[in-house]
Scaffold this motif. Sequence first.
Motif, PDB file in Angstrom:
ATOM      1  N   ILE A  36      96.915  51.980 102.386  1.00 12.87           N
ATOM      2  CA  ILE A  36      98.048  52.772 102.845  1.00 12.87           C
ATOM      3  C   ILE A  36      98.833  51.953 103.863  1.00 12.87           C
ATOM      4  O   ILE A  36      98.493  50.799 104.135  1.00 12.87           O
ATOM      5  CB  ILE A  36      97.584  54.110 103.442  1.00 12.87           C
ATOM      6  N   SER A  37      99.874  52.539 104.430  1.00  6.93           N
ATOM      7  CA  SER A  37     100.727  51.822 105.378  1.00  6.93           C
ATOM      8  C   SER A  37      99.896  51.241 106.515  1.00  6.93           C
ATOM      9  O   SER A  37      98.901  51.832 106.949  1.00  6.93           O
ATOM     10  CB  SER A  37     101.782  52.775 105.944  1.00  6.93           C
ATOM     11  N   GLY A  38     100.306  50.072 106.968  1.00  6.37           N
ATOM     12  CA  GLY A  38      99.564  49.380 108.012  1.00  6.37           C
ATOM     13  C   GLY A  38      98.415  48.562 107.477  1.00  6.37           C
ATOM     14  O   GLY A  38      97.642  47.993 108.242  1.00  6.37           O
ATOM     15  N   GLY A  39      98.294  48.533 106.133  1.00 10.88           N
ATOM     16  CA  GLY A  39      97.234  47.757 105.512  1.00 10.88           C
ATOM     17  C   GLY A  39      95.857  48.376 105.652  1.00 10.88           C
ATOM     18  O   GLY A  39      94.846  47.696 105.450  1.00 10.88           O
ATOM     19  N   GLU A  40      95.800  49.668 105.981  1.00 11.91           N
ATOM     20  CA  GLU A  40      94.508  50.347 106.121  1.00 11.91           C
ATOM     21  C   GLU A  40      93.926  50.692 104.761  1.00 11.91           C
ATOM     22  O   GLU A  40      94.636  51.134 103.865  1.00 11.91           O
ATOM     23  CB  GLU A  40      94.666  51.622 106.949  1.00 11.91           C
ATOM     24  N   LYS A  41      92.638  50.495 104.631  1.00  7.66           N
ATOM     25  CA  LYS A  41      91.931  50.796 103.393  1.00  7.66           C
ATOM     26  C   LYS A  41      91.292  52.172 103.499  1.00  7.66           C
ATOM     27  O   LYS A  41      90.563  52.465 104.449  1.00  7.66           O
ATOM     28  CB  LYS A  41      90.851  49.741 103.149  1.00  7.66           C
ATOM     29  N   CYS A  42      91.568  53.033 102.528  1.00  4.37           N
ATOM     30  CA  CYS A  42      90.976  54.365 102.490  1.00  4.37           C
ATOM     31  C   CYS A  42      89.772  54.385 101.559  1.00  4.37           C
ATOM     32  O   CYS A  42      89.783  53.745 100.505  1.00  4.37           O
ATOM     33  CB  CYS A  42      91.992  55.398 101.996  1.00  4.37           C
ATOM     34  N   LEU A  43      88.766  55.124 101.942  1.00  9.04           N
ATOM     35  CA  LEU A  43      87.622  55.327 101.065  1.00  9.04           C
ATOM     36  C   LEU A  43      88.041  56.142  99.846  1.00  9.04           C
ATOM     37  O   LEU A  43      89.056  56.840  99.880  1.00  9.04           O
ATOM     38  CB  LEU A  43      86.507  56.063 101.814  1.00  9.04           C
ATOM     39  N   PRO A  44      87.284  56.078  98.759  1.00 11.29           N
ATOM     40  CA  PRO A  44      87.607  56.882  97.580  1.00 11.29           C
ATOM     41  C   PRO A  44      87.723  58.367  97.931  1.00 11.29           C
ATOM     42  O   PRO A  44      86.950  58.888  98.737  1.00 11.29           O
ATOM     43  CB  PRO A  44      86.418  56.619  96.644  1.00 11.29           C
ATOM     44  N   GLY A  45      88.713  59.014  97.321  1.00 10.92           N
ATOM     45  CA  GLY A  45      88.911  60.444  97.512  1.00 10.92           C
ATOM     46  C   GLY A  45      88.949  61.126  96.159  1.00 10.92           C
ATOM     47  O   GLY A  45      88.944  60.474  95.104  1.00 10.92           O
ATOM     48  N   HIS A  46      88.990  62.438  96.176  1.00  4.33           N
ATOM     49  CA  HIS A  46      89.019  63.212  94.932  1.00  4.33           C
ATOM     50  C   HIS A  46      90.330  63.967  94.858  1.00  4.33           C
ATOM     51  O   HIS A  46      90.675  64.732  95.756  1.00  4.33           O
ATOM     52  CB  HIS A  46      87.846  64.183  94.884  1.00  4.33           C
TER      53      HIS A  46
END
Length: 242
Positions: free
Chosen positions: A155-165
Amino acid sequence: MRLDKFLSHMGLGSRKEVKTFLKKEKIEINGIQIKDGKVSVDENNDIVTLNGEVLYYESEFYYLLHKPQGVISATEDRQHRTVLDLLKAEDYREDLFPVGRLDKDTTGLLLITNDGKLSHELLSPKKHVSKRYYATISGIVTAEDKRVFSEGMLISGGEKCLPGHLEIEGIDLDLNQSYVRVTISEGKYHQVKRMFEALGKQVLTLHRETMGPLVLEEALKIGTYRKLTEKELLKLKTYRRA
């Protein structure tokens, strides 16, 4: 503990205010009237009464709030109404705080407590406490979007999100809108909104339905709250986090 501390913990005022309270009201410990706040009380065994009514000692409080739009998740603010302003006078305590934050325009489930240890457990990034949201999205959500959610995303800022549903509940082609449910296990700043922005879409409305084992029931009207049941509190404290 000291009687003034006991009464303060019961929400009857600060220790300074309790001194005046003791002079005006009839406080008894085991049937003996007490006016000195320095007197010791065994909160687990002594019977403390206020004008004849027993005061049952509680040190920790837990409220499930249905947060409305336009109210901020904070303990105080000079410009905006806060979630603590929604509490009745008899339930308000200076040590209460919201567990985590919902954006000003986001509605739904919010836990309010004074239990710092539990709050830390629920908010710790390592605990991965799940949260489910219902959202209205500007744009048509696709099966490809579901795949991206399920694999994790940047997402913005280069942050990595964990898998979501991500579940698609409905599509309105005329309005170019989608109605979805999203389950995530993190609490990054504006996370759900930023996840859809990364897909070229915009969140129009966002409503939190669950947090861990807690579920916001339809019967709890917006802007109102209730105490957690003993069963809910037990589930919350024994919640098996990933």
